[in-house]
Design a protein around this motif. Structure first.
Motif, mmCIF file in Angstrom:
data_model
loop_
_atom_site.group_PDB
_atom_site.id
_atom_site.type_symbol
_atom_site.label_atom_id
_atom_site.label_comp_id
_atom_site.label_asym_id
_atom_site.label_seq_id
_atom_site.Cartn_x
_atom_site.Cartn_y
_atom_site.Cartn_z
ATOM 1 N N LYS A 55 -3.035 1.167 16.247
ATOM 2 C CA LYS A 55 -4.411 1.678 16.137
ATOM 3 C C LYS A 55 -5.428 0.559 16.362
ATOM 4 N N SER A 56 -5.128 -0.635 15.845
ATOM 5 C CA SER A 56 -6.082 -1.737 16.023
ATOM 6 C C SER A 56 -6.148 -2.184 17.485
ATOM 7 N N LEU A 57 -5.014 -2.165 18.189
ATOM 8 C CA LEU A 57 -5.059 -2.499 19.614
ATOM 9 C C LEU A 57 -5.904 -1.497 20.386
ATOM 10 N N ASN A 58 -5.803 -0.223 20.016
ATOM 11 C CA ASN A 58 -6.642 0.791 20.662
ATOM 12 C C ASN A 58 -8.113 0.579 20.336
ATOM 13 N N GLN A 59 -8.421 0.190 19.098
ATOM 14 C CA GLN A 59 -9.810 -0.079 18.728
ATOM 15 C C GLN A 59 -10.352 -1.307 19.459
ATOM 16 N N LEU A 60 -9.486 -2.301 19.651
ATOM 17 C CA LEU A 60 -9.943 -3.527 20.307
ATOM 18 C C LEU A 60 -10.304 -3.302 21.766
ATOM 19 N N LYS A 61 -9.740 -2.272 22.385
ATOM 20 C CA LYS A 61 -10.112 -1.942 23.757
ATOM 21 C C LYS A 61 -11.548 -1.427 23.827
ATOM 22 N N VAL A 62 -11.972 -0.736 22.774
ATOM 23 C CA VAL A 62 -13.306 -0.119 22.750
ATOM 24 C C VAL A 62 -14.342 -1.073 22.170
ATOM 25 N N ARG A 63 -13.994 -1.729 21.071
ATOM 26 C CA ARG A 63 -14.940 -2.602 20.369
ATOM 27 C C ARG A 63 -14.837 -4.027 20.883
ATOM 28 N N SER A 64 -15.853 -4.786 20.606
ATOM 29 C CA SER A 64 -15.822 -6.204 20.982
ATOM 30 C C SER A 64 -15.532 -7.040 19.736
ATOM 31 N N GLU A 65 -14.309 -6.931 19.264
ATOM 32 C CA GLU A 65 -13.875 -7.674 18.085
ATOM 33 C C GLU A 65 -12.694 -8.553 18.451
ATOM 34 N N LYS A 66 -12.405 -9.488 17.571
ATOM 35 C CA LYS A 66 -11.245 -10.362 17.741
ATOM 36 C C LYS A 66 -10.059 -9.757 17.003
ATOM 37 N N GLY A 67 -8.862 -10.273 17.282
ATOM 38 C CA GLY A 67 -7.704 -9.875 16.507
ATOM 39 C C GLY A 67 -6.542 -9.319 17.304
ATOM 40 N N LYS A 68 -6.544 -9.496 18.622
ATOM 41 C CA LYS A 68 -5.441 -8.961 19.408
ATOM 42 C C LYS A 68 -4.123 -9.639 19.041
ATOM 43 N N GLY A 69 -4.134 -10.952 18.895
ATOM 44 C CA GLY A 69 -2.918 -11.671 18.522
ATOM 45 C C GLY A 69 -2.435 -11.325 17.126
ATOM 46 N N ILE A 70 -3.379 -11.110 16.226
ATOM 47 C CA ILE A 70 -3.022 -10.728 14.861
ATOM 48 C C ILE A 70 -2.375 -9.347 14.858
ATOM 49 N N ALA A 71 -2.918 -8.430 15.643
ATOM 50 C CA ALA A 71 -2.354 -7.081 15.726
ATOM 51 C C ALA A 71 -0.948 -7.112 16.319
ATOM 52 N N ILE A 72 -0.752 -7.918 17.344
ATOM 53 C CA ILE A 72 0.572 -8.027 17.958
ATOM 54 C C ILE A 72 1.563 -8.653 16.981
ATOM 55 N N ALA A 73 1.121 -9.649 16.227
ATOM 56 C CA ALA A 73 1.999 -10.258 15.221
ATOM 57 C C ALA A 73 2.376 -9.244 14.139
ATOM 58 N N GLY A 74 1.441 -8.399 13.747
ATOM 59 C CA GLY A 74 1.729 -7.350 12.771
ATOM 60 C C GLY A 74 2.731 -6.345 13.297
ATOM 61 N N ILE A 75 2.603 -6.001 14.574
ATOM 62 C CA ILE A 75 3.549 -5.071 15.191
ATOM 63 C C ILE A 75 4.941 -5.689 15.249
ATOM 64 N N VAL A 76 5.017 -6.951 15.625
ATOM 65 C CA VAL A 76 6.314 -7.631 15.712
ATOM 66 C C VAL A 76 6.966 -7.741 14.337
ATOM 67 N N CYS A 77 6.187 -8.122 13.333
ATOM 68 C CA CYS A 77 6.739 -8.223 11.970
ATOM 69 C C CYS A 77 7.168 -6.855 11.451
ATOM 70 N N GLY A 78 6.364 -5.834 11.701
ATOM 71 C CA GLY A 78 6.703 -4.495 11.237
ATOM 72 C C GLY A 78 7.937 -3.941 11.929
ATOM 73 N N ALA A 79 8.064 -4.206 13.232
ATOM 74 C CA ALA A 79 9.224 -3.711 13.966
ATOM 75 C C ALA A 79 10.473 -4.525 13.657
ATOM 76 N N GLY A 80 10.306 -5.802 13.363
ATOM 77 C CA GLY A 80 11.458 -6.662 13.104
ATOM 78 C C GLY A 80 11.967 -6.619 11.681
ATOM 79 N N SER A 81 11.185 -6.082 10.784
ATOM 80 C CA SER A 81 11.586 -6.102 9.374
ATOM 81 C C SER A 81 12.875 -5.331 9.089
ATOM 82 N N PRO A 82 13.134 -4.162 9.696
ATOM 83 C CA PRO A 82 14.425 -3.507 9.415
ATOM 84 C C PRO A 82 15.618 -4.343 9.858
ATOM 85 N N PHE A 83 15.477 -5.042 10.979
ATOM 86 C CA PHE A 83 16.571 -5.871 11.472
ATOM 87 C C PHE A 83 16.806 -7.088 10.582
#
Length: 87
Positions: free
Chosen positions: A40-68
């Motif tokens: 959701k934050s990556l989709n918001q970042l496309k519309v808004r002029s905010e920072k945080g793309k790397g943080i959002a990607i890191a959150g996705i990686v941590c969230g996806a990697g946690s079960p493994f």
């Protein structure tokens, strides 16, 4: 014009992703929430002029990697307890 503000959902995604790695079992559900907030934050970042793309990607990686990571940890604990049982 880019804002100095960091997207709140990106920060939430990263925090939940880190918590998902640390907390066993419930962390899988928290990891799913981290994925949702990160996407959701990556989709918001496309519309808004905010920072945080790397943080959002890191959150996705941590969230996806946690079960493994938790699966590897549980297998490690299981192997240790299997070989340490009294005969």
């Amino acid at each position: 014009m880019e804002s100095n503000k960091t997207n709140a959902l990106a920060i939430t995604s990263l925090v939940l992703g880190i918590i998902a790695i640390i907390i066993p079992l419930i962390g899988i559900l928290i990891g799913i929430a981290a994925l949702i907030f990160g996407i959701k934050s990556l989709n918001q970042l496309k519309v808004r002029s905010e920072k945080g793309k790397g943080i959002a990607i890191a959150g996705i990686v941590c969230g996806a990697g946690s079960p493994f990571i938790q699966l590897i940890f549980l297998l490690f604990i299981g192997v240790i307890s299997f070989f340490n049982t009294p005969q």
